[in-house]
Structure formats: C-alpha cells, structure tokens
Design an enzyme around this catalytic site. Structure first.
Site, PDB file in Angstrom:
ATOM      1  N   CYS A   1       6.745   1.432   2.295  1.00 42.76           N
ATOM      2  CA  CYS A   1       6.448   2.872   2.229  1.00 42.76           C
ATOM      3  C   CYS A   1       7.272   3.656   3.239  1.00 42.76           C
ATOM      4  O   CYS A   1       7.618   4.797   3.000  1.00 42.76           O
ATOM      5  CB  CYS A   1       4.960   3.114   2.416  1.00 42.76           C
ATOM      6  SG  CYS A   1       4.278   2.197   3.790  1.00 42.76           S
TER       7      CYS A   1
ATOM      8  N   GLU B   1      10.364   8.513  -4.472  1.00 44.09           N
ATOM      9  CA  GLU B   1      10.280   7.178  -3.893  1.00 44.09           C
ATOM     10  C   GLU B   1      10.670   6.152  -4.961  1.00 44.09           C
ATOM     11  O   GLU B   1      10.035   6.079  -6.006  1.00 44.09           O
ATOM     12  CB  GLU B   1       8.839   6.925  -3.431  1.00 44.09           C
ATOM     13  CG  GLU B   1       8.687   5.705  -2.579  1.00 44.09           C
ATOM     14  CD  GLU B   1       7.265   5.530  -2.065  1.00 44.09           C
ATOM     15  OE1 GLU B   1       6.309   5.797  -2.815  1.00 44.09           O
ATOM     16  OE2 GLU B   1       7.111   5.104  -0.909  1.00 44.09           O
TER      17      GLU B   1
ATOM     18  N   LYS C   1     -10.246  -4.617  -1.943  1.00 47.37           N
ATOM     19  CA  LYS C   1      -9.608  -4.950  -3.220  1.00 47.37           C
ATOM     20  C   LYS C   1      -8.095  -5.090  -3.036  1.00 47.37           C
ATOM     21  O   LYS C   1      -7.402  -4.122  -2.746  1.00 47.37           O
ATOM     22  CB  LYS C   1      -9.861  -3.863  -4.270  1.00 47.37           C
ATOM     23  CG  LYS C   1      -9.399  -4.339  -5.647  1.00 47.37           C
ATOM     24  CD  LYS C   1      -9.199  -3.230  -6.633  1.00 47.37           C
ATOM     25  CE  LYS C   1      -7.782  -2.721  -6.706  1.00 47.37           C
ATOM     26  NZ  LYS C   1      -6.783  -3.687  -7.176  1.00 47.37           N
TER      27      LYS C   1
ATOM     28  N   GLU D   1      -2.893   6.206   3.288  1.00 46.07           N
ATOM     29  CA  GLU D   1      -1.519   5.903   3.726  1.00 46.07           C
ATOM     30  C   GLU D   1      -0.699   5.788   2.454  1.00 46.07           C
ATOM     31  O   GLU D   1      -0.865   4.831   1.702  1.00 46.07           O
ATOM     32  CB  GLU D   1      -1.533   4.603   4.551  1.00 46.07           C
ATOM     33  CG  GLU D   1      -0.337   4.502   5.467  1.00 46.07           C
ATOM     34  CD  GLU D   1       0.782   3.744   4.825  1.00 46.07           C
ATOM     35  OE1 GLU D   1       1.613   4.408   4.164  1.00 46.07           O
ATOM     36  OE2 GLU D   1       0.839   2.522   4.960  1.00 46.07           O
TER      37      GLU D   1
END
Ligand code: NDP
Length: 487
Positions: free
Chosen positions: A294, A391, A186, A260
């Site tokens: 990331c 983040e 997906k 991850e």
C-alpha cells in the site's frame, strides 16, 4: 573469464517442514470447528495454481458464533486478567513465531507468491518483533499517554488483505490483545493459510479460548463481521473502495474504526542524491513484494537533470532481478497474488501505453503456469495519466520529472492518497523541508519501505485514518474518548 556470466543454480527451500492439512475449519473458541452451512473454497499457490488446501467460507451464523466466543473470552478471562499475564501470553506467542519462523515463511510464500527471501528475512521477523513490542506494552498502558487507567474497547473485528497476510495479522492482533481486547480476524480469501497456522500457535501457547478467533471467507464474511452489532471496534486494511463502504456502514454506530487503505506514493530523487543507493531504494520501493504494497513508491519523481542517469541505472538493475519460483532463495520478484490482481495490473498497464507513456521491461522468461508479470517501468508519464493517479498494486513504476523542490512537493501531493513518500538527497535541510510539506503519513529519507514496530504507520486523506504501530497504535484499541474518525 572476462565477460562470462555465472548462472544461478536452483536453490529451492524445502516444503517438507510444512504439515499442511487438506482442509481447515474455523478457529472459534480455541478450537477448529465445522462451519454452520458447510461452504468451502480452495486456496491455490499463485506460482503454479496448485490447490494447497480447502478452507471454510464462514457465513453470518459463523461470524455470530465467533463474536460470541470473543465476547465471552473478553468478559470472563481476558479483560479481567492482570495485564502482566496478558503480556506473558504475547511473549510466548512471539517466541513460538520465532521457533516456527521457517515453517511460517514457507507457508506464506506458498500461499501468497512472495519470494522466500522476503517472507524469511522481512515478514516473519517483523511479525515476531510486533508481538514482542506489544507484549512489552501490556502492563505499561497507564504510561502510554492515554490517561491513568486506559480501558480496552471489547471485541475487535479485524479484516486484513493478502499482500502481507501474517504481518497484517500481527499489526492487528498484537496491540488489540495487549490492550485487553479480544478479536475476530478475517484473513483475505486468497491467503488464509498463515492465519490458520497462527491459530495453531495460539493453541500451542495455551491462549485462553476465544481470545483470538479466525474466520476465513470472502468479502461477504468481512461485511457480516463489520455489521455485527456485537463488535466494538473495526480495524481494516485493504482497498479504499471497501474502506469507504465500511465507513458508511459503521457511521453513527458505537464502533470505533481505523482504516488503512491504498496509496500512490511519490519516491522523490534529487540530482544530488547518491544515485546507486537511490536506485536500490527505487527497486525496493516498487518491486519489493511484487509491488503489492500500500505504501509502495509507485510514482518516481526524479529531478530532470538526473533523469537519464537514474533511468539508465534503473534499467541496468532491473536486468539483474530474478523473477520466478517464490520458494527459490535466489528469487527477487515472485508471483502476482491472484488472477484478478494480474488482470488489473495488465489492464492499467495497457492504459498507460494507450495514454502515451513509454513502457519498458527487462527481458525475462515468465513461468507458463501461475500468475506472473514482468517488472515494468513507464517513462514520460504525466500527472493526468491514470497510471500516475490510480493504485496499480503491482510491479509497475510510473516515472515523472520535476525541476524544483516546490514542484516536487506539488506533484507528490497531487493525489487523493497520503500514505507514504520518499526523499533522496544529500541535504539534510532539504529532507526536513520536504518532510514538512509532504502530506503523507510516513516519509522515508534516503531509504524506502522500512518498517519497525516502534514507529506509527497510517495515512492522510483517502489512505485512511488511525495509526498502527508504536505507542500511537495502542490508541486504536483503548477507550480514550477518541472514537476514531468521529472526533
Ligand atoms: P479488498 O479491500 O477487497 O480486500 C481487503 C479485505 O477486505 C479482504 O479480507 C477482503 O476479503 C475484505 N472485504 C472485501 N469486501 C468487503 C466488504 N464489503 N466488507 C468487509 N470486508 C471486505 O481489496 P482487494 O483484495 O479486492 O484488492 C483490490 C485493490 O485494493 C488492489 O488492487 C489494491 O489496489 C488495493 N489493496 C490495498 C491494500 C492495502 O494494503 N492498502 C491491500 C489490498 C488491496 P476477500 O479477500 O475475501 O475479498
């Protein structure tokens, strides 16, 4: 001529190479099929909000169809095929990706907003490289260090984010297929188009039906995939929040899981580092892909004695970055991927100012339409500030200082994340010492954001578990007795 500045003429990459359809179905069992309940959504170009195509929102019944197609292909074709034949399909896919590289790069930049320079020179070449690399492993798995006869897991459910749509697809699909698994993937809601073009590439490569299935949709589609009982393995890249939900919902099940997740990497510059080179590395660390990375070097830790020189050089360099049309070959920084992401970047940047950090951006004109954010530096950041802890996932750099290597390590490790770090120094011994102390899956030395298919990638702590890439990446798709986080 002294002092005269040459202007860049527009250098747009042509879209003529694309054969974009107005609507796309789901890729199940080797064909594009209509969804069961007919729901669709639109995908737009983040650079100008132009609607690019209508895409299917797969429901639970569609997820089930895709998982069944993958199971059938696993049982009847893929797991029983000689490994070298599987390898041939992967080589074929890799070659087609190279042949269609320009088309893929244009589509990626259009749907994601990243500069064509990056999709053309980084993303797509790496996509091909990952397929080539894992094609080579397909018939050598018994030599990979996971026992004499490693077996595939079955059907893998793979969920990927929007920051590197096709590259994350390659990281997921190439090792899964090389190990003999079939997949249901997906893509993210805002960047489904290159995955759908990849589905066409699977058809072109004559990949047996059902080996790769692509289901588009939003978070609910991902949830249905994670919860489907016919799935043997979940591979997820995305936010830590959703990663935690996946860990909870798969706990105690037979599903092998790799996650991850996010990061808040420290990019550490010592005063003996080659400063100009370090500045390029800092820019590459946080402004590459608009900071939607990331492992971005979002926290700059600079030795106090070098702070002023580094910040002055950085500001000079940021003044030369060109922000604008992702399809222009001169663009360095493209569009923010979505209105939601832009809102999050704006919110956290406002918090940075409220908390007392000093904000700076170079003068730059942003387009009127689309989602844009100027490259931004915050100086005077303390460890308590939210912009040093959370983040931001955008082109925003938080600068902190340190005096000694021990202080740098302490500050770098003071985060719930542990995905990556960078060290800039002239001293090899210091690099090795730092690399041993830093709790990060990847430590770059005198470089940043470098990727290679032979090298494993993954995190510590809230950055997730499991490795992608390299020989280690095979383990995630083989029955080795290690069920992911359970051991
Ligand atoms: P998400 O974690 O929501 O998205 C990642 C993928 O998971 C997408 O395909 C998403 O679908 C899907 N998904 C969403 N909810 C679920 C669920 N309940 N079960 C299964 N799959 C699900 O990240 P966002 O796009 O919302 O980004 C939010 C923040 O996450 C960013 O600001 C950034 O900080 C971080 N992030 C980190 C990434 C990384 O590489 N580590 C990548 C992307 C984001 P859909 O897109 O359709 O919602």
């Amino acid at each position: 001529m002294a002092g005269k500045k040459f202007l860049y003429a527009p250098a747009p990459e042509s879209r003529a190479i694309l054969d974009l359809k107005s609507s796309y179905g789901l890729f199940i069992g080797g064909e594009f099929v209509d969804p069961t309940d007919g729901r669709t959504f639109k995908t737009v170009s983040p650079a100008n909000e132009e609607v690019l195509a209508e895409v299917t929102d797969a429901g639970a019944a569609d997820v089930d169809r895709a998982v069944q197609a993958a199971r059938k292909a696993y049982d009847k074709t893929w797991s029983t095929m000689p490994a070298r034949e599987r390898g041939k399909y992967l080589y074929r896919i890799a070659r087609i990706i190279q042949e269609r590289a320009r088309e893929l790069a244009v589509l990626e930049s259009l749907d994601n907003g990243k500069p064509i320079r990056e999709s053309r020179d980084v993303d797509i070449p790496l996509v091909a490289a990952y397929f080539f690399y894992y094609a080579g492993w397909a018939d050598k798995l018994q030599h990979a260090g996971f026992g004499p006869n490693p077996q595939p897991l079955g059907v893998a459910g793979q969920i990927i984010p929007w920051n590197f749509p096709l590259l994350m697809l390659a990281w997921k699909i190439a090792p899964a297929l090389a190990c003999g698994n079939t997949v249901v993937l997906k893509p993210a809601e805002t960047t489904p188009l290159t995955a759908l073009l990849f589905a066409e590439i699977c058809q072109q490569a004559d990949l047996p039906p059902g080996v790769v299935n692509i289901i588009t949709g939003a978070g609910e589609t991902g949830r249905a995939l994670v919860e489907h009982p016919g799935i043997d393995k979940i591979a997820f890249t995305g936010s830590t929040e959703v990663g935690k939900m996946i860990a909870r919902s798969t706990a105690g099940s037979k599903k092998k899981v790799t996650l991850e997740l996010g990061g808040k990497a420290a990019n550490i510059v010592f005063d003996d580092a080659p400063i100009d080179q370090a500045i390029e590395g800092i820019v590459n660390g946080i402004f590459f892909n608009q900071g939607h990375v990331c492992c971005a070097g979002s926290r700059l830790l600079v030795q106090e004695s070098a702070h002023d020189a580094v910040i002055a050089g950085l500001k000079r360099r940021l003044g030369t970055l060109r922000v604008g049309d992702p399809l222009d070959k001169n663009t360095d920084v493209g569009a923010i991927n979505s209105a939601e992401q832009l809102a999050r970047i704006k919110e956290l940047s406002a918090v940075g100012e409220e908390e007392g950090a000093e904000r700076w951006s170079p003068p730059c004109e942003l387009p009127d339409r689309g989602f844009w954010f100027a490259p931004t530096i915050f100086t005077g950041v303390s460890q308590a500030h939210r912009i040093a802890r959370e983040e931001i996932f955008g082109p925003v750099l938080s600068v902190l200082t340190f005096r000694t290597p021990a202080e740098a390590v302490e500050k770098a490790n003071n985060t719930p994340y542990g995905l990556s770090a960078g060290v800039w120094t002239d001293k090899g011994s210091l690099i090795l010492w730092m690399a041993n102390q830093l709790r990060a899956g990847v430590v770059w030395a005198n470089t940043f954001n470098r990727f290679d298919p032979t090298s494993p990638f993954g995190g510590y702590k809230e950055s997730g578990f499991g490795r992608e890439g390299g020989r280690h990446g095979l383990e995630a798709y083989l029955a080795t007795g290690n069920r992911g986080r359970d051991v």
